[in-house]
Scaffold this motif. Structure first.
Motif, PDB file in Angstrom:
ATOM      1  N   GLU A   1      -1.198   2.631   9.455  1.00  0.00           N
ATOM      2  CA  GLU A   1      -1.511   4.004   9.847  1.00  0.00           C
ATOM      3  C   GLU A   1      -1.800   4.076  11.342  1.00  0.00           C
ATOM      4  O   GLU A   1      -1.375   5.026  12.015  1.00  0.00           O
ATOM      5  CB  GLU A   1      -2.692   4.533   9.039  1.00  0.00           C
ATOM      6  N   ALA A   2      -2.504   3.079  11.862  1.00  0.00           N
ATOM      7  CA  ALA A   2      -2.787   3.051  13.306  1.00  0.00           C
ATOM      8  C   ALA A   2      -1.476   2.929  14.090  1.00  0.00           C
ATOM      9  O   ALA A   2      -1.291   3.607  15.097  1.00  0.00           O
ATOM     10  CB  ALA A   2      -3.729   1.881  13.635  1.00  0.00           C
ATOM     11  N   ALA A   3      -0.575   2.080  13.615  1.00  0.00           N
ATOM     12  CA  ALA A   3       0.723   1.939  14.281  1.00  0.00           C
ATOM     13  C   ALA A   3       1.492   3.265  14.253  1.00  0.00           C
ATOM     14  O   ALA A   3       2.136   3.641  15.242  1.00  0.00           O
ATOM     15  CB  ALA A   3       1.545   0.834  13.615  1.00  0.00           C
ATOM     16  N   ALA A   4       1.389   3.980  13.151  1.00  0.00           N
ATOM     17  CA  ALA A   4       2.061   5.286  13.045  1.00  0.00           C
ATOM     18  C   ALA A   4       1.547   6.242  14.117  1.00  0.00           C
ATOM     19  O   ALA A   4       2.306   7.035  14.664  1.00  0.00           O
ATOM     20  CB  ALA A   4       1.849   5.871  11.650  1.00  0.00           C
ATOM     21  N   ARG A   5       0.255   6.154  14.421  1.00  0.00           N
ATOM     22  CA  ARG A   5      -0.356   7.018  15.437  1.00  0.00           C
ATOM     23  C   ARG A   5      -0.132   6.493  16.851  1.00  0.00           C
ATOM     24  O   ARG A   5      -0.565   7.110  17.819  1.00  0.00           O
ATOM     25  CB  ARG A   5      -1.862   7.154  15.175  1.00  0.00           C
ATOM     26  N   GLY A   6       0.499   5.330  16.963  1.00  0.00           N
ATOM     27  CA  GLY A   6       0.734   4.729  18.279  1.00  0.00           C
ATOM     28  C   GLY A   6      -0.437   3.932  18.791  1.00  0.00           C
ATOM     29  O   GLY A   6      -0.501   3.610  19.972  1.00  0.00           O
ATOM     30  N   GLN A   7      -1.366   3.594  17.892  1.00  0.00           N
ATOM     31  CA  GLN A   7      -2.544   2.841  18.280  1.00  0.00           C
ATOM     32  C   GLN A   7      -2.379   1.370  17.918  1.00  0.00           C
ATOM     33  O   GLN A   7      -1.752   1.045  16.918  1.00  0.00           O
ATOM     34  CB  GLN A   7      -3.786   3.385  17.562  1.00  0.00           C
ATOM     35  N   THR A   8      -2.973   0.528  18.720  1.00  0.00           N
ATOM     36  CA  THR A   8      -3.014  -0.903  18.411  1.00  0.00           C
ATOM     37  C   THR A   8      -4.297  -1.149  17.635  1.00  0.00           C
ATOM     38  O   THR A   8      -5.380  -0.794  18.117  1.00  0.00           O
ATOM     39  CB  THR A   8      -3.018  -1.744  19.701  1.00  0.00           C
TER      40      THR A   8
ATOM     41  N   ALA B   1       9.719   3.479  13.472  1.00  0.00           N
ATOM     42  CA  ALA B   1       9.994   2.231  14.201  1.00  0.00           C
ATOM     43  C   ALA B   1       8.700   1.474  14.493  1.00  0.00           C
ATOM     44  O   ALA B   1       8.649   0.250  14.357  1.00  0.00           O
ATOM     45  CB  ALA B   1      10.752   2.529  15.490  1.00  0.00           C
ATOM     46  N   ARG B   2       7.645   2.190  14.886  1.00  0.00           N
ATOM     47  CA  ARG B   2       6.344   1.535  15.155  1.00  0.00           C
ATOM     48  C   ARG B   2       5.778   0.931  13.875  1.00  0.00           C
ATOM     49  O   ARG B   2       5.265  -0.201  13.885  1.00  0.00           O
ATOM     50  CB  ARG B   2       5.353   2.537  15.752  1.00  0.00           C
ATOM     51  N   VAL B   3       5.854   1.670  12.786  1.00  0.00           N
ATOM     52  CA  VAL B   3       5.345   1.178  11.500  1.00  0.00           C
ATOM     53  C   VAL B   3       6.153  -0.043  11.057  1.00  0.00           C
ATOM     54  O   VAL B   3       5.578  -1.048  10.613  1.00  0.00           O
ATOM     55  CB  VAL B   3       5.377   2.293  10.431  1.00  0.00           C
TER      56      VAL B   3
ATOM     57  N   PRO C   1       0.852  -1.190   0.000  1.00  0.00           N
ATOM     58  CA  PRO C   1       0.000   0.000   0.000  1.00  0.00           C
ATOM     59  C   PRO C   1       0.893   1.249   0.000  1.00  0.00           C
ATOM     60  O   PRO C   1       1.892   1.302   0.730  1.00  0.00           O
ATOM     61  CB  PRO C   1      -0.802  -0.118   1.296  1.00  0.00           C
ATOM     62  N   ARG C   2       0.557   2.228  -0.825  1.00  0.00           N
ATOM     63  CA  ARG C   2       1.378   3.452  -0.919  1.00  0.00           C
ATOM     64  C   ARG C   2       1.554   4.137   0.433  1.00  0.00           C
ATOM     65  O   ARG C   2       2.555   4.796   0.670  1.00  0.00           O
ATOM     66  CB  ARG C   2       0.751   4.440  -1.894  1.00  0.00           C
ATOM     67  N   VAL C   3       0.585   3.966   1.317  1.00  0.00           N
ATOM     68  CA  VAL C   3       0.690   4.601   2.626  1.00  0.00           C
ATOM     69  C   VAL C   3       1.951   4.140   3.360  1.00  0.00           C
ATOM     70  O   VAL C   3       2.555   4.916   4.101  1.00  0.00           O
ATOM     71  CB  VAL C   3      -0.593   4.378   3.467  1.00  0.00           C
ATOM     72  N   LEU C   4       2.378   2.912   3.146  1.00  0.00           N
ATOM     73  CA  LEU C   4       3.603   2.439   3.794  1.00  0.00           C
ATOM     74  C   LEU C   4       4.806   3.254   3.320  1.00  0.00           C
ATOM     75  O   LEU C   4       5.636   3.670   4.133  1.00  0.00           O
ATOM     76  CB  LEU C   4       3.843   0.952   3.515  1.00  0.00           C
ATOM     77  N   ILE C   5       4.891   3.515   2.044  1.00  0.00           N
ATOM     78  CA  ILE C   5       6.003   4.303   1.494  1.00  0.00           C
ATOM     79  C   ILE C   5       5.994   5.699   2.119  1.00  0.00           C
ATOM     80  O   ILE C   5       7.028   6.223   2.538  1.00  0.00           O
ATOM     81  CB  ILE C   5       5.904   4.393  -0.038  1.00  0.00           C
ATOM     82  N   GLN C   6       4.813   6.278   2.204  1.00  0.00           N
ATOM     83  CA  GLN C   6       4.692   7.619   2.783  1.00  0.00           C
ATOM     84  C   GLN C   6       5.110   7.627   4.253  1.00  0.00           C
ATOM     85  O   GLN C   6       5.852   8.511   4.697  1.00  0.00           O
ATOM     86  CB  GLN C   6       3.261   8.124   2.627  1.00  0.00           C
ATOM     87  N   LEU C   7       4.634   6.652   5.009  1.00  0.00           N
ATOM     88  CA  LEU C   7       4.962   6.590   6.433  1.00  0.00           C
ATOM     89  C   LEU C   7       6.453   6.377   6.667  1.00  0.00           C
ATOM     90  O   LEU C   7       7.042   6.980   7.569  1.00  0.00           O
ATOM     91  CB  LEU C   7       4.158   5.475   7.115  1.00  0.00           C
TER      92      LEU C   7
END
Length: 157
Positions: free
Chosen positions: A148-155, A130-132, A114-120
């Motif tokens: 995206e949730a991991a990026a925000r620190g959410q499980t 590191a979370r991502v 997913p492109r979001v991974l590249i962006q993150l």
């Protein structure tokens, strides 16, 4: 200098079948030319194709060389629905690996991303990256919303 570049993948005998399957699966793709095998006209010797604008040559070269995950086709997709569709089309008869990698029934290895991974992963926030990364390492098929949730620190729930 004028040059044309394309990647050549070596198949035992399924080059044309793989080319037709991929061209049907990936929007904006097409078979450009099929070169017959003079010794066996029922089988192609070489297939030129374009997958989403990227040129490839698929060669039926016999069992002398094998495809390997050391070379893979990386696909970046805009939505989780696209990731799911491509993953579910490619994995049957193949092997799901880790971190969005799979080897399909033809022996070709793909990275379905997913492109979001590249962006993150381009963030300057080292803790977020590191979370991502940790979340990604625990996945087989990549899940953009969970990343995206991991990026925000959410499980993810």
């Amino acid at each position: 200098m004028t040059a044309t570049l394309q990647t050549c993948l070596w198949f035992d005998h399924s080059a044309e079948e793989a080319a037709r399957a991929y061209a049907a699966l990936i929007p904006g793709s097409q078979i450009l030319q099929v070169f017959p095998n003079r010794a066996d006209p029922a089988q192609a010797f070489l297939v030129h194709l374009s997958l989403a604008g990227q040129r490839y040559a698929f060669l039926n070269g016999g069992p002398h060389c094998r495809l390997t995950p050391a070379a893979s086709i990386e696909v970046h997709l805009d939505s989780q629905a696209e990731v799911n569709r491509l993953w579910e089309a490619l994995v049957p008869g193949g092997t799901a690996l880790r971190c969005g990698w799979l080897t399909d029934r033809f022996g070709v290895t793909w990275q379905v991303i997913p492109r979001v991974l590249i962006q993150l992963m381009q963030s300057r926030d080292a803790a977020m990256v590191a979370r991502v990364t940790q979340a990604m390492m625990g996945m087989v098929k990549l899940d953009g919303p969970a990343l995206e949730a991991a990026a925000r620190g959410q499980t993810p729930s």
